[in-house]
Design a protein around this motif. Structure first.
Motif, PDB file in Angstrom:
ATOM      1  N   SER A   1     -13.612  -6.287  -2.643  1.00 59.23           N
ATOM      2  CA  SER A   1     -13.895  -5.132  -1.797  1.00 59.23           C
ATOM      3  C   SER A   1     -14.933  -5.504  -0.751  1.00 59.23           C
ATOM      4  CB  SER A   1     -14.422  -3.972  -2.649  1.00 59.23           C
ATOM      5  OG  SER A   1     -14.830  -2.898  -1.822  1.00 59.23           O
TER       6      SER A   1
ATOM      7  N   ASP B   1     -16.324  -3.026   1.090  1.00 59.02           N
ATOM      8  CA  ASP B   1     -17.111  -1.812   1.333  1.00 59.02           C
ATOM      9  C   ASP B   1     -17.758  -1.269   0.058  1.00 59.02           C
ATOM     10  OD1 ASP B   1     -14.868  -0.858   0.085  1.00 59.02           O
ATOM     11  OD2 ASP B   1     -14.241   0.448   1.725  1.00 59.02           O
TER      12      ASP B   1
ATOM     13  N   ASP C   1      -8.702  -4.827  -1.972  1.00 58.04           N
ATOM     14  CA  ASP C   1      -7.493  -5.486  -1.475  1.00 58.04           C
ATOM     15  C   ASP C   1      -6.432  -5.510  -2.571  1.00 58.04           C
ATOM     16  OD1 ASP C   1      -8.294  -7.427  -3.249  1.00 58.04           O
ATOM     17  OD2 ASP C   1      -8.661  -8.958  -1.748  1.00 58.04           O
TER      18      ASP C   1
ATOM     19  N   GLY D   1      -4.768   3.150  -9.374  1.00 56.60           N
ATOM     20  CA  GLY D   1      -4.715   3.461  -7.960  1.00 56.60           C
ATOM     21  C   GLY D   1      -3.617   2.659  -7.270  1.00 56.60           C
ATOM     22  N   THR D   2      -2.992   1.741  -8.000  1.00 56.16           N
ATOM     23  CA  THR D   2      -1.900   0.937  -7.443  1.00 56.16           C
ATOM     24  C   THR D   2      -0.610   1.222  -8.202  1.00 56.16           C
ATOM     25  OG1 THR D   2      -2.418  -0.899  -8.911  1.00 56.16           O
ATOM     26  CG2 THR D   2      -3.464  -0.914  -6.739  1.00 56.16           C
TER      27      THR D   2
ATOM     28  N   GLY E   1     -15.488   0.918  -2.291  1.00 60.22           N
ATOM     29  CA  GLY E   1     -14.772   2.080  -1.759  1.00 60.22           C
ATOM     30  C   GLY E   1     -13.264   1.850  -1.756  1.00 60.22           C
ATOM     31  N   THR E   2     -12.846   0.679  -1.311  1.00 62.07           N
ATOM     32  CA  THR E   2     -11.439   0.273  -1.323  1.00 62.07           C
ATOM     33  C   THR E   2     -11.366  -1.183  -1.762  1.00 62.07           C
ATOM     34  OG1 THR E   2     -11.496  -0.419   0.989  1.00 62.07           O
ATOM     35  CG2 THR E   2     -10.798   1.846   0.549  1.00 62.07           C
TER      36      THR E   2
END
Length: 108
Positions: free
Chosen positions: A48, A50, A56, A3-4, A53-54
Motif C-alpha cells: 500500500s 497510502d 495493490d 475486499g477482492t 487505505g488501498t
C-alpha cells in the motif's frame, strides 16, 4: 472476504514504515518472510502506498511444506512516504516468524 472477493481466513498487516525520514519518499523493493508449514500452502502479499487505505493486487507466494524454518521472498515496488503491506491467505497452516523489508529513501 478480503475486499477482492476472495475468502480470507488469515490477514496480517504491517504498520507504516519510514518514519525515520518523514520528508523523503521511500521505495519498498523486497519483503522476505521466515516461515514453517507442515503442508504446502500459499498466501498473497499486497503493498500500500497510502498507509493501508488501498492495496495493490498483490504477489502470490507458494510455501512448500517444510519441517524446519524456511524463507520466501517477494519482489515488490511500492513508492510512498510511508509504505506498508499485508498478507492474505485462505489457510492458517503455516507459522510466520520474521519479516525483512528492503527500502531505499529518495527525494529531497
Amino acid at each position: 472476504m478480503s475486499g477482492t472477493s476472495v475468502p480470507t481466513l488469515f490477514r496480517w498487516r504491517s504498520l507504516a514504515y519510514g518514519g525515520f525520514e518523514p520528508t523523503r519518499s521511500k521505495t519498498m523493493t523486497e519483503v522476505r518472510i521466515d516461515y514453517q508449514c507442515d503442508s504446502a500452502s500459499s498466501m498473497t502479499l499486497r503493498t500500500s502506498a497510502d498507509q493501508g487505505g488501498t492495496f495493490d493486487a498483490g504477489v502470490g507466494l507458494n510455501l512448500p511444506a517444510c519441517s524446519q524454518e524456511s524463507q520466501v521472498r517477494a519482489f515488490v515496488y511500492s513508492a510512498a512516504r510511508y509504505p506498508c503491506w499485508e498478507i492474505l491467505s485462505e489457510s492458517q497452516d503455516f507459522r510466520l516468524y520474521r519479516f525483512w523489508v528492503t527500502m531505499r529513501a529518495q527525494g529531497r
